[in-house]
Design a protein around this motif. Structure first.
Motif, mmCIF file in Angstrom:
data_model
loop_
_atom_site.group_PDB
_atom_site.id
_atom_site.type_symbol
_atom_site.label_atom_id
_atom_site.label_comp_id
_atom_site.label_asym_id
_atom_site.label_seq_id
_atom_site.Cartn_x
_atom_site.Cartn_y
_atom_site.Cartn_z
ATOM 1 N N VAL A 97 0.868 -1.177 0.000
ATOM 2 C CA VAL A 97 0.000 0.000 0.000
ATOM 3 C C VAL A 97 0.903 1.225 0.000
ATOM 4 N N ASP A 98 0.690 2.112 -0.948
ATOM 5 C CA ASP A 98 1.516 3.317 -1.062
ATOM 6 C C ASP A 98 0.633 4.545 -1.250
ATOM 7 N N ILE A 99 1.021 5.652 -0.626
ATOM 8 C CA ILE A 99 0.462 6.958 -0.997
ATOM 9 C C ILE A 99 1.253 7.436 -2.204
ATOM 10 N N THR A 100 0.566 7.728 -3.301
ATOM 11 C CA THR A 100 1.255 8.139 -4.537
ATOM 12 C C THR A 100 1.135 9.634 -4.788
ATOM 13 N N THR A 101 -0.026 10.217 -4.457
ATOM 14 C CA THR A 101 -0.312 11.583 -4.889
ATOM 15 C C THR A 101 -1.010 12.348 -3.776
ATOM 16 N N VAL A 102 -0.584 13.595 -3.547
ATOM 17 C CA VAL A 102 -1.244 14.478 -2.580
ATOM 18 C C VAL A 102 -1.631 15.760 -3.299
ATOM 19 N N CYS A 103 -2.942 16.047 -3.354
ATOM 20 C CA CYS A 103 -3.447 17.260 -4.009
ATOM 21 C C CYS A 103 -4.004 18.204 -2.948
ATOM 22 N N ASN A 104 -3.601 19.483 -3.018
ATOM 23 C CA ASN A 104 -4.163 20.472 -2.098
ATOM 24 C C ASN A 104 -4.382 21.780 -2.821
ATOM 25 N N PHE A 105 -5.141 22.639 -2.174
ATOM 26 C CA PHE A 105 -5.535 23.911 -2.767
ATOM 27 C C PHE A 105 -4.839 25.044 -2.015
ATOM 28 N N ASN A 106 -4.175 25.922 -2.765
ATOM 29 C CA ASN A 106 -3.568 27.104 -2.135
ATOM 30 C C ASN A 106 -3.993 28.347 -2.895
ATOM 31 N N ASP A 107 -3.350 29.450 -2.594
ATOM 32 C CA ASP A 107 -3.766 30.730 -3.182
ATOM 33 C C ASP A 107 -3.698 30.722 -4.705
ATOM 34 N N SER A 108 -2.790 29.949 -5.280
ATOM 35 C CA SER A 108 -2.641 29.952 -6.736
ATOM 36 C C SER A 108 -3.435 28.850 -7.425
ATOM 37 N N GLY A 109 -4.192 28.070 -6.668
ATOM 38 C CA GLY A 109 -5.016 27.023 -7.253
ATOM 39 C C GLY A 109 -4.617 25.651 -6.767
ATOM 40 N N TYR A 110 -5.065 24.609 -7.494
ATOM 41 C CA TYR A 110 -4.777 23.232 -7.104
ATOM 42 C C TYR A 110 -3.347 22.855 -7.482
ATOM 43 N N LYS A 111 -2.710 22.044 -6.635
ATOM 44 C CA LYS A 111 -1.431 21.429 -6.946
ATOM 45 C C LYS A 111 -1.500 19.964 -6.561
ATOM 46 N N CYS A 112 -1.020 19.096 -7.436
ATOM 47 C CA CYS A 112 -0.963 17.670 -7.153
ATOM 48 C C CYS A 112 0.494 17.242 -7.164
ATOM 49 N N VAL A 113 1.013 16.862 -5.982
ATOM 50 C CA VAL A 113 2.432 16.549 -5.794
ATOM 51 C C VAL A 113 2.575 15.042 -5.618
ATOM 52 N N CYS A 114 3.626 14.472 -6.261
ATOM 53 C CA CYS A 114 3.891 13.040 -6.147
ATOM 54 C C CYS A 114 4.713 12.751 -4.902
ATOM 55 N N GLU A 115 4.410 11.594 -4.274
ATOM 56 C CA GLU A 115 5.219 11.126 -3.157
ATOM 57 C C GLU A 115 6.551 10.569 -3.677
ATOM 58 N N ASP A 116 7.463 10.245 -2.734
ATOM 59 C CA ASP A 116 8.775 9.713 -3.111
ATOM 60 C C ASP A 116 8.649 8.520 -4.049
ATOM 61 N N GLN A 117 9.516 8.497 -5.079
ATOM 62 C CA GLN A 117 9.616 7.410 -6.056
ATOM 63 C C GLN A 117 8.433 7.358 -7.029
ATOM 64 N N TYR A 118 7.561 8.392 -7.006
ATOM 65 C CA TYR A 118 6.447 8.460 -7.948
ATOM 66 C C TYR A 118 6.559 9.746 -8.762
ATOM 67 N N PHE A 119 6.043 9.720 -10.020
ATOM 68 C CA PHE A 119 6.208 10.859 -10.917
ATOM 69 C C PHE A 119 4.982 10.994 -11.812
#
Length: 866
Positions: free
Chosen positions: A206-228
């Motif tokens: 089981v791995d967390i691959t992607t974390v998406c959050n909302f900030n002042d400039s809009g949505y960003k989806c960031v990959c966890e380690d070893q994911y792209f």
């Protein structure tokens, strides 16, 4: 085929040799005779090349399946021992060798069941475990024993060859709290894999691959380690950290196809970014947090200065570099309070500011000071600085139309975003305005999807007209102000512009919002917008009701639904219920049998109906209403039992006490659902008799005539009975109740006059009295009244020697006249009161003269006396 036959011959030879050995062993040990049957099959396949390819030969591998039927367990053990003693590989000839011989499956009866057990290292597949009922646990999709022999000839297979299917599940978790995601990371790190869920399913990873959050400039989806993110996603949604080796680890939106970050091995066809594919492994980044406990501010300042001038990157080893060092958090006592302050561009997240009481202002969901050190060990985090957007106007001057067309094509084909440096990306290139001579006129025209704003159109001479407050051509290049602007289709995302449940109509330079049918804005005086969005109209609150009377209104999103109350239906069944097609009462009693069941009466009411049993019938379950599932049945007559109890006592006080006890005993007394005791006021009796030297009857009980004479009555015998005798009858008979007389009216309904005449004949010819049983005699049968149609009139006529009484004649219309206060025919059957009554005939007096010839005066005197 010749080679295959030879191999089979050798295999058969080996097996026969082994079995002959077993037969000898069996005979030597004096076991019962054993029958051995052999069945052969083989599976051919390609072997690994064991000789040089140049020879042009390939070895063939055969798996020979041999089934041995033996009725003695000792035979199987001997086969097992013999095979174990063979040295493999066993060379048969120059080209054939046997590499292994194994027993895989042993089937034998086990008391009442036939069981097939796998040898060590072998197992039954999951399908066989389920089809033939495993006789042990099913683990990891297999079992070691089943209760039958598979009909398709399957045997146990090597555990390593059992079929398994791998599934990859992607689970999306919605959470806006960073602490929740960090907690999930820690939880997953502590799970031991593989994780067994049930007998056939295990989780390998089981791995967390992607974390998406909302900030002042809009949505960003960031990959966890070893994911792209693959290159096409980096291009489509814009990379927020640059593209390296045809991948990126951050994009500016959530992909519409819900595809998340992937490992490098999963990313295919990833050369869309124009960079050559690389096999260089992507370096891993680690964030190491170091806690230093010091109370001296001078040491902290010294540490700040030291880190500021530290030369980075700092090489730790050939594969490890320290690229950044920061002091994030400083905790110390501030007079009487313990405070933790953030350094530089670091801040406390919003939930931490609220949980530990911020000691400065919370701005943009963060603060820089709290009054405690968080118990989860979390320190200040780097504040994400939104990227700056710049619009650069480039003025290119030339009048060659060919060059302008070339420039258009050049801009159209540039791959965006275009990375200039780690922090600068060109995200959009737009050609807006082209100025030049059109004949003798100088004109500035807007490119496709661009317009001059209204003020510019009016300030300079328009060469194409103003439409919707904009124009596409003016006869000058404005010395100040903007060039042509993009005519944005503001309705591309109608929800973000107008809100939910609305339509957006784009017009040049603007847009118009309108609500869908069944929706309206909360503030009806303001136009539809995202801040004054459309809401569902609850039509069911309207007055008068949109559905009409006797109905139920159910609100739905953008609409409503009407349905009739129970017991009502739509006036026109083919149309929906509305104020013009209202609900009317259903007459359920049109078919009583289907509604209430047999032997019942149905009474309609508004919105419902009532069921009741006909006379002479009772409902099956008295606690429930009459229905088809609780029908009316014939009322069974009660059975009466006379229970006589003999009490031997010479004490009259006991008798009196018993008399009083029975007098006040509360009746009826229920023994069971079908049995009650009654006392005499309900026309049922208790039989109480008392015997001392004499046997006297109580109440309405008497001794019968023959008993009175047999045992010497001690009172007067009247009407064939007495109440006292001088003994107790030896036959055990006690006092008996006086017989009762009953008159029963029987109502027989039919309209066939032949049947009426036939009934008259039967009644007149019955021999009376008619004994039904020992205590019941029919002494009289009388047919009194006959009702039926006379033409069109309904008449009730009295039978011979019967009449209607005076009150009945006057209450109903007479069809023959009233004579002597009675009549013989009326035009109705009285709902209450008697039927026709027998006429009492007056006594007839006769004068009889008798002449006696006698001269004897004594006879005359005697006759006179008589």
């Amino acid at each position: 085929m010749a080679g295959q036959g030879k191999i089979l011959k050798y295999c058969v030879g080996i097996i026969i040799a082994v079995l002959v050995t077993h037969e000898c062993v069996v005979e030597t040990l004096d076991f019962p005779e054993t029958s051995v049957d052999l069945e052969f099959s083989y599976i051919d396949g390609r072997l690994h090349h064991r000789i040089p390819r140049s020879a042009g030969l390939e070895l063939l591998e055969f798996i020979v399946v041999i089934e041995v039927n033996a009725s003695q367990a000792v035979v199987i053990e001997q086969i097992r021992a013999s095979l174990a003693s063979i040295t493999f590989p066993l060379q048969l000839d120059n080209s054939t060798e046997v590499t292994a011989a194994n027993i895989t499956t042993v089937c034998q009866p086990n008391v009442t069941e036939y069981q097939c057990v796998c040898e060590d290292g072998y197992a039954w597949s999951y399908n066989n475990c389920k089809t033939y009922e495993a006789c042990g646990d099913i683990s990891f999709g297999s079992c070691g024993c089943i209760n039958g022999i598979p009909s398709d000839g399957d045997m146990c297979v090597l555990e390593s060859e059992l079929p398994f299917t791998d599934f990859l599940f992607e689970i999306e978790v919605e959470s806006s709290s960073i602490s929740v995601i960090d907690e999930m990371r820690r939880y997953l790190q502590n799970i031991t894999f593989p994780l067994q869920l049930d007998e056939v399913v295990e989780v390998l990873d089981v791995d967390i691959t992607t974390v998406c959050n909302f900030n002042d400039s809009g949505y960003k989806c960031v990959c966890e380690d070893q994911y792209f993110w693959p290159c096409d996603k980096c291009k489509e949604y814009g990379s927020c950290d640059g593209i390296t080796n045809n991948t990126c680890s951050c994009i500016n939106d959530i992909p519409s196809d819900r595809q998340f970050c992937q490992t490098v091995s999963e990313i295919t066809n990833n050369t869309a970014c124009g960079q050559p594919p690389s096999v260089i492994p992507v370096p891993a980044e680690y964030l190491t947090e170091i806690q230093i406990d010091v109370d001296n501010p001078a040491i902290i300042d010294h540490l700040r200065n030291l880190l500021m001038f530290f030369s980075l990157p700092y090489t730790v080893s050939d594969s490890t570099n320290i690229t950044e060092i920061n002091i994030t958090t400083v905790c110390s006592l501030n007079e009487t309070q313990y405070q933790c302050k953030c350094e530089g561009l670091f801040v406390w997240p919003n939930d931490t500011c609220h949980s530990y009481e911020a000691c400065d202002d919370i701005t943009d969901g963060s603060c820089t000071c709290i009054n405690a050190l968080p118990i989860d060990g979390q320190f200040c985090q780097l504040k994400e600085v939104p990227p700056s957007d710049y619009v650069l106007d480039l003025d290119v001057r030339f009048y060659d139309l060919f060059l302008i067309t070339y420039l258009r094509n050049l801009f159209t084909n540039i791959s965006l975003p275009l990375t200039l440096s780690n922090s600068i990306n060109i995200t959009n290139i737009d050609m807006t305005t082209v100025c030049g001579l059109n004949g003798t006129e100088y004109e500035c025209k807007c490119e496709q999807n661009h317009v001059w704003p209204n003020d510019t159109c009016r300030a300079y001479q328009v060469c194409d007209g103003i439409v919707g407050g904009t124009c596409g051509c003016i006869q000058a290049l404005p010395s100040e102000g903007p060039l042509c602007q993009r005519d944005i289709n503001e309705c591309e995302d109608a929800v973000s512009v107008c809100g939910q449940y609305s339509d957006c109509i784009n017009i040049i330079g603007s847009h118009v919002c309108s609500c869908w049918s069944g929706f309206n804005t909360f503030n009806k005086d303001s136009p539809v917008s995202r801040n004054n969005s459309c809401q569902d109209i609850n039509e069911c609150l309207f007055s008068p009701s949109v559905c009409g009377p006797n109905s139920i209104c159910t609100n739905q999103l953008g609409s409503y639904n009407c349905s009739c109350l129970d017991g009502f239906t739509a006036t026109v069944s083919s149309f929906p219920i509305s104020i013009n097609n209202t609900c009317t009462d259903v007459h359920e009693c049109l078919n009583t049998l289907e509604v209430c069941g047999p032997n019942s009466r149905c009474t309609n009411s508004v919105g419902g109906y009532n069921c009741s049993c006909l006379s002479g019938f009772t409902v099956t379950k008295s606690s429930e209403p009459v229905s088809t599932s609780n029908p009316c049945n014939v009322t069974l007559p009660l059975t009466e039992y006379l229970i006589e109890i003999q009490i031997n006592s010479m004490d009259s006080s006991i008798t009196a006490q018993l008399r009083n006890l029975l007098m006040f005993f509360s009746l009826p007394y229920t023994i069971s659902d079908s049995t009650n005791h009654y006392r005499n006021q309900h026309n049922y009796w208790y039989d109480l008799w008392l015997c001392f030297y004499q046997c006297k009857c109580e109440g309405l009980f008497v001794w019968p005539n023959d008993t009175c004479h047999s045992y010497d009555a001690c009172d007067v015998i009247t009407d064939g009975s007495c109440t006292c005798i001088n003994a107790l009858p030896i036959d055990g008979q006690f006092c008996q109740v006086l017989p009762s007389k009953y008159m029963i009216d029987i109502d027989v309904r039919f309209f066939d006059l032949f049947l009426v005449d036939y009934l008259r004949y039967i009644v007149r010819n019955v021999s009376l009295p008619l004994t039904l049983r020992n205590s019941i005699n029919i002494t009289d049968i009388d047919m009194t009244t006959v009702c039926g149609l006379n033409g069109t009139e309904y008449e009730c006529k009295c039978e011979q020697n019967h009449v209607w009484p005076n009150d009945t004649c006057r209450a109903y219309q007479v069809c023959d006249g009233i004579v002597g206060g009675t009549c013989g025919c009326i035009q109705a059957l009285p709902s209450e009161g008697p039927l026709c009554q027998r006429v009492t005939l007056p006594l007839t007096e006769y004068l009889i003269e008798i002449q006696i010839n006698s001269m004897d005066s004594s006879i005359t005197a005697q006759l006179r006396t008589f």
